[in-house]
Scaffold this active site. Sequence first.
Site, short mmCIF file in Angstrom:
data_model
loop_
_atom_site.label_atom_id
_atom_site.label_comp_id
_atom_site.label_asym_id
_atom_site.label_seq_id
_atom_site.Cartn_x
_atom_site.Cartn_y
_atom_site.Cartn_z
N GLN A 16 0.64 -1.25 -0.03
CA GLN A 16 -0.02 -0.09 0.00
C GLN A 16 0.72 1.40 0.03
O GLN A 16 0.39 2.31 -0.72
CB GLN A 16 -0.88 -0.04 1.14
CG GLN A 16 -1.88 1.22 1.17
CD GLN A 16 -2.86 1.18 2.45
OE1 GLN A 16 -3.30 2.61 2.74
NE2 GLN A 16 -2.97 0.09 3.11
N GLU A 138 1.21 -1.31 8.36
CA GLU A 138 0.46 -0.03 8.71
C GLU A 138 0.12 -0.05 10.22
O GLU A 138 0.62 1.07 10.90
CB GLU A 138 -1.12 -0.13 8.32
CG GLU A 138 -2.02 0.82 8.65
CD GLU A 138 -1.93 2.08 8.28
OE1 GLU A 138 -1.54 2.24 7.15
OE2 GLU A 138 -1.82 3.08 9.32
N ASP A 167 0.54 3.73 5.96
CA ASP A 167 0.83 3.46 4.46
C ASP A 167 0.60 4.43 3.61
O ASP A 167 1.23 5.07 3.28
CB ASP A 167 -0.05 2.30 4.13
CG ASP A 167 0.62 0.83 4.69
OD1 ASP A 167 1.76 0.92 4.81
OD2 ASP A 167 -0.22 0.06 4.62
N GLY A 246 -7.96 20.80 19.16
CA GLY A 246 -7.72 22.24 19.12
C GLY A 246 -8.20 22.65 20.55
O GLY A 246 -8.54 21.54 21.23
N GLY A 247 -8.26 23.78 20.95
CA GLY A 247 -8.54 24.29 22.21
C GLY A 247 -10.16 24.30 22.16
O GLY A 247 -10.72 24.55 23.69
#
Length: 427
Positions: A16, A138, A167, A246-247
Site C-alpha cells: 500500500q 500499517e 501506509d 484544538g482548544g
Amino acid sequence: MKALEGVRILDFTHVQSGPTCTQLLAWFGADVIKVERPGTGDITRGQLCDVPEADSLYFTMLNHNKRSITLDTKNPQGMEVLWEMAKVCDVLVENFAPGVLDRMGFSWERLHEVNPRLIVASVKGFGPGPYADCKVYENVAQCAGGSASTTGFRDGPPLVTGAQIGDSGTGLHLALGIVTALFHRTTSGLGQKVDCAMQDGVLNLCRIKLRDQQRLEHGPLKEYSQFGEGIPFGKAVPRAGNDSGGGQPGRILKCKGWETDPDAYIYFITQTPVWGAICDVIGEPGWKTDPDYAKPAARLPRLNEIFGRIEQWTMTMTKFEAMDILNIYHIPCGPILSMKEIAEETSLRETGTVVEVDHPTRGKYLSVGNPIKLSASPTEVTRSPLLGEHTDEILRDVLKFDDSRIAAIMASGATGATEAPSRVAAE
Ligand code: CAO
C-alpha cells in the site's frame, strides 16, 4: 498537458504505502511503470479477493493509471532489463524491506553513477536507529509513531485508526518528497535520495500530541475532558476519546435513530465565537450570561453536563437535520458518515473524489479518485493494469529493444508468462 507529463517512474512498489505514492504521480500525468514479479505480481492482487479470478479491490484501488511489466529480478536477464529501465527513468520508487534493493545490486551509489539524474525514493518502516532493519506494516507504524497511544478512550487500550496514516500517509509524504526533488533537479541537474520512514510520517500527523506532551510539563491539559472530570494526568499525553485536538471542546453526540443505526451521530464543537448561538439553538439562552457557563474557562469543568444537554437536543433530529440547523449559525459540526453514505453521496461523484471505474475482469467498481484537484491538470482515473499487460510495449517502446532482444529476454524466463493475469491465494 498534465502536470507531470514527461516524467517516467520506475515503480518498484508493492502493497500500500509505495503504490499510493506512485498512483498520485500517475494521476498528475507521470508515466508509471510498475515492475512486478512474474506469476504473482504485487501480492495484493490476490489478497482480500471478492470476485473470483479478478484482481482484488485492494490492488485495483491503489494502482490506477499505471502500466505493468513483469520481470524476475532473480534472473540475470531480468536484472539487465531493470538496469536499462533505471537509465531511462526519472524516478525509482520502492518500498521493499530494508536491504532488499542492495541485495539486488541496486544501491543508491550504483544507481546514481549509472543515471545521475535519477531520483531514488524509498519507504521504510523506520529511519536509522534500533529498528532500522524491521519489516513494518500499517498498524506497527501507527503504534510506533505515537498514534495508537493517543487514540481511544482513557479507560480503554490504545487503538489503531481506520485511516491508513502509516501506509497511505507515508505514500503522500513520499510523493511530496519526489516532486520536490524533481523541482530541485531543474537547477541542480542531479537526482537525489528521498527517504520516508513510516514512523516519521505517522509522527508528523500526530504532531499536536507532541505539542500536548510538552504542555503537560507546565500543567494539566485543560481542554481534555478528564480535566473537567477531576481525573489527574499521568506523565504522558493520555487518550482523549473524541475530544477535539484544538482548544475548542468537541464531542460525538447521538442523533435520532442511534439505537439502531451505528452511524446516527454528529460531531459537535462548542466554539467560543458561536457559544451564544449554541445556547439559543439548544434552548438554554440563560447560559449566555450565567457565570458558570458564559466563559470558556468556566465551562471546562462542566463539559459532560453541557454536552449532555446538547445531546438531548441532537437526539430529537437526524444528523442531517441537525447539520442544516447548525450551519445556519456557523456552529462547526459534521455528520458521522458511513462508507455506504459516502459511496452514495452524489457531490463526491461530481467532483471525482469518488469514481466508478470499469475493469475487464471484475467489471465496474468504486474507487477514491484524486483528492488533490489541479485546475490545469485534471485527473482522469483509468483502471489498474493486468499483470504484465504492458511488458512487450515497454520493452519495445520505452527501452527500444528489437525483436531478437525481446525474444531472448522472453526465452530466458525473465518476464514469465504475460498472457493472463494470475493471482496468489488470498491470505
Ligand atoms: N522478482 C523477483 N524477486 C523479487 C521481485 C521480482 N520482481 N520483487 C521483489 N522480489 C524479492 C526481493 O528481491 C526480496 O527478496 P530477498 O529477500 O531474497 O532479497 C523479496 O522479494 C521480498 O521482498 P520484501 O522483503 O520487501 O517483501 P515481504 O513480503 O517479505 O515484506 C513488507 C513486505 C511490506 C513488510 C516489506 O517490504 C517492508 O517492510 N517494506 C518497507 C515498509 C513498507 O512499505 N511497509 C508498508 C507495507 S503496506 O504498504
